[in-house]
Design a protein around this motif. Structure first.
Motif, mmCIF file in Angstrom:
data_model
loop_
_atom_site.group_PDB
_atom_site.id
_atom_site.type_symbol
_atom_site.label_atom_id
_atom_site.label_comp_id
_atom_site.label_asym_id
_atom_site.label_seq_id
_atom_site.Cartn_x
_atom_site.Cartn_y
_atom_site.Cartn_z
ATOM 1 N N GLN A 5 -0.065 -8.829 2.158
ATOM 2 C CA GLN A 5 -0.936 -8.283 3.200
ATOM 3 C C GLN A 5 -2.363 -8.840 3.132
ATOM 4 O OE1 GLN A 5 -0.670 -4.203 4.329
ATOM 5 N NE2 GLN A 5 1.334 -3.898 3.378
ATOM 6 N N GLU A 6 -2.576 -9.791 2.236
ATOM 7 C CA GLU A 6 -3.868 -10.469 2.090
ATOM 8 C C GLU A 6 -4.997 -9.486 1.776
ATOM 9 O OE1 GLU A 6 -4.262 -12.733 5.724
ATOM 10 O OE2 GLU A 6 -3.163 -14.411 4.845
ATOM 11 N N ILE A 7 -4.691 -8.529 0.911
ATOM 12 C CA ILE A 7 -5.694 -7.550 0.492
ATOM 13 C C ILE A 7 -6.641 -8.198 -0.510
ATOM 14 C CG2 ILE A 7 -6.078 -5.338 -0.651
ATOM 15 C CD1 ILE A 7 -4.721 -5.092 2.068
ATOM 16 N N ALA A 8 -7.922 -8.055 -0.274
ATOM 17 C CA ALA A 8 -8.924 -8.597 -1.190
ATOM 18 C C ALA A 8 -9.639 -7.493 -1.966
ATOM 19 C CB ALA A 8 -9.955 -9.414 -0.416
ATOM 20 N N GLN A 9 -9.757 -6.305 -1.365
ATOM 21 C CA GLN A 9 -10.494 -5.204 -1.983
ATOM 22 C C GLN A 9 -9.607 -3.969 -2.055
ATOM 23 O OE1 GLN A 9 -13.637 -5.671 -3.053
ATOM 24 N NE2 GLN A 9 -13.959 -3.600 -3.865
ATOM 25 N N ILE A 10 -9.512 -3.388 -3.257
ATOM 26 C CA ILE A 10 -8.701 -2.194 -3.460
ATOM 27 C C ILE A 10 -9.611 -1.007 -3.736
ATOM 28 C CG2 ILE A 10 -6.832 -1.154 -4.780
ATOM 29 C CD1 ILE A 10 -6.022 -3.968 -5.648
ATOM 30 N N ILE A 11 -9.505 0.023 -2.922
ATOM 31 C CA ILE A 11 -10.243 1.267 -3.128
ATOM 32 C C ILE A 11 -9.302 2.214 -3.840
ATOM 33 C CG2 ILE A 11 -11.269 3.270 -1.996
ATOM 34 C CD1 ILE A 11 -11.420 -0.165 -0.395
ATOM 35 N N ILE A 12 -9.606 2.545 -5.092
ATOM 36 C CA ILE A 12 -8.674 3.281 -5.950
ATOM 37 C C ILE A 12 -9.109 4.734 -6.144
ATOM 38 C CG2 ILE A 12 -7.652 3.402 -8.247
ATOM 39 C CD1 ILE A 12 -7.752 0.444 -8.455
ATOM 40 N N VAL A 13 -8.144 5.643 -5.943
ATOM 41 C CA VAL A 13 -8.341 7.073 -6.198
ATOM 42 C C VAL A 13 -7.091 7.597 -6.908
ATOM 43 C CG1 VAL A 13 -9.753 7.318 -4.121
ATOM 44 C CG2 VAL A 13 -7.310 7.823 -4.001
ATOM 45 N N GLY A 14 -7.169 8.812 -7.456
ATOM 46 C CA GLY A 14 -5.978 9.415 -8.029
ATOM 47 C C GLY A 14 -6.204 10.050 -9.383
ATOM 48 N N LEU A 15 -5.101 10.205 -10.098
ATOM 49 C CA LEU A 15 -5.089 10.883 -11.392
ATOM 50 C C LEU A 15 -4.352 10.009 -12.416
ATOM 51 C CD1 LEU A 15 -4.061 14.424 -10.064
ATOM 52 C CD2 LEU A 15 -6.384 13.651 -10.669
#
Length: 198
Positions: A110-120
Motif C-alpha cells: 500500500q506504499e505506506i511511509a508513515q505508521i501512526i501506532i496506538v494500542g496496548l
C-alpha cells in the motif's frame, strides 16, 4: 485540486492488541492512562472518515493462563475496535506485529511511509513493533495518550508504577525510533480535512 486540501496517501493507523483481556487487573496489575481507548477510537473514527488506511493487530498468546489465550473471552478485541471489511487484521503470538505476519508486505504493497501506532501495551508489543518499523525504514509516530502500560517489578525487586513504565518506554523511543505525539497532534498533522485524494 482544492486549495487547503492535504494529500495524505502514505500514512496509516496501526492499532495493536486492544483486547478485552487487558481489563483483567488481577492478572496485569494497575494501569495508567484510562483514556487511552477513547483516544484510540477518536483516531480510528478520524482515519476512517478520511479514508486513510487502518491496520489491526491481535495477540494470540500461547500461554494458557493468559487472558489473551484464544480460548479465553479476553482474546476478543474490545467493543468498537472490530476491523471493517477493508481493514486487515494480523494475528501474532510474539511482541512484534511484524513477526509471523505479512504486515511488512502489506504496508509496502500500500506504499505506506508513515505508521501512526496506538494500542496496548506501551513498553511491550507497541514499543517492539515501533522499533522494528523504524528499523525497516518506516516513519513512526507513537501516540503517547493512546497507549498505556501496567506496573512492573524489576529484576532487583523494585516496583515501577504504570506511569513510570509508560514514560520510560516513551523516553527510549523518542528521537531514536519514533516521534512522540498526542492524539491532537495526529489530528492536526495528518487529519486536517475531510477531503482527501487517495
Amino acid at each position: 485540486m482544492n486549495k487547503g486540501v492535504r494529500i495524505v496517501k502514505k500514512a496509516c493507523l496501526l492499532i495493536i492488541d486492544v483486547q478485552k483481556g487487558f481489563d483483567d487487573s488481577d492478572f496485569w496489575g494497575e494501569r495508567n492512562n484510562p483514556d487511552a481507548e477513547d483516544n484510540m477510537l477518536v483516531l480510528l473514527d478520524a482515519f476512517r472518515k478520511a479514508r486513510l488506511p487502518v491496520f489491526h493487530v491481535q495477540h494470540q498468546s500461547e500461554n494458557e493462563m493468559s487472558p489473551l489465550h484464544p480460548t479465553k473471552l479476553g482474546y476478543q478485541l474490545k467493543t468498537g475496535f472490530e476491523p471493517k471489511e477493508n481493514e486487515p487484521l494480523f494475528i501474532k503470538s510474539v511482541n512484534s506485529a511484524f513477526i509471523g505476519t505479512d504486515l511488512k508486505e502489506e504496508l509496502e504493497k500500500q506504499e505506506i511511509a508513515q505508521i501512526i501506532i496506538v494500542g496496548l501495551t506501551t513498553n511491550h508489543c507497541v514499543s517492539t513493533t515501533a522499533r522494528m518499523a523504524a528499523n525497516y525504514g518506516f516513519g513512526v509516530s507513537f501516540i503517547h495518550d493512546a497507549t498505556a502500560a501496567f506496573t512492573t517489578v524489576s529484576y532487583d525487586g523494585r516496583k515501577f508504577t504504570a506511569q513510570e513504565v509508560h514514560e520510560s518506554a516513551l523516553s527510549h523511543l523518542h528521537n531514536e525510533f519514533a516521534e512522540i505525539l498526542s492524539t491532537g497532534d495526529v489530528l492536526a498533522k495528518w487529519v486536517t480535512t475531510s477531503q482527501y485524494m487517495q
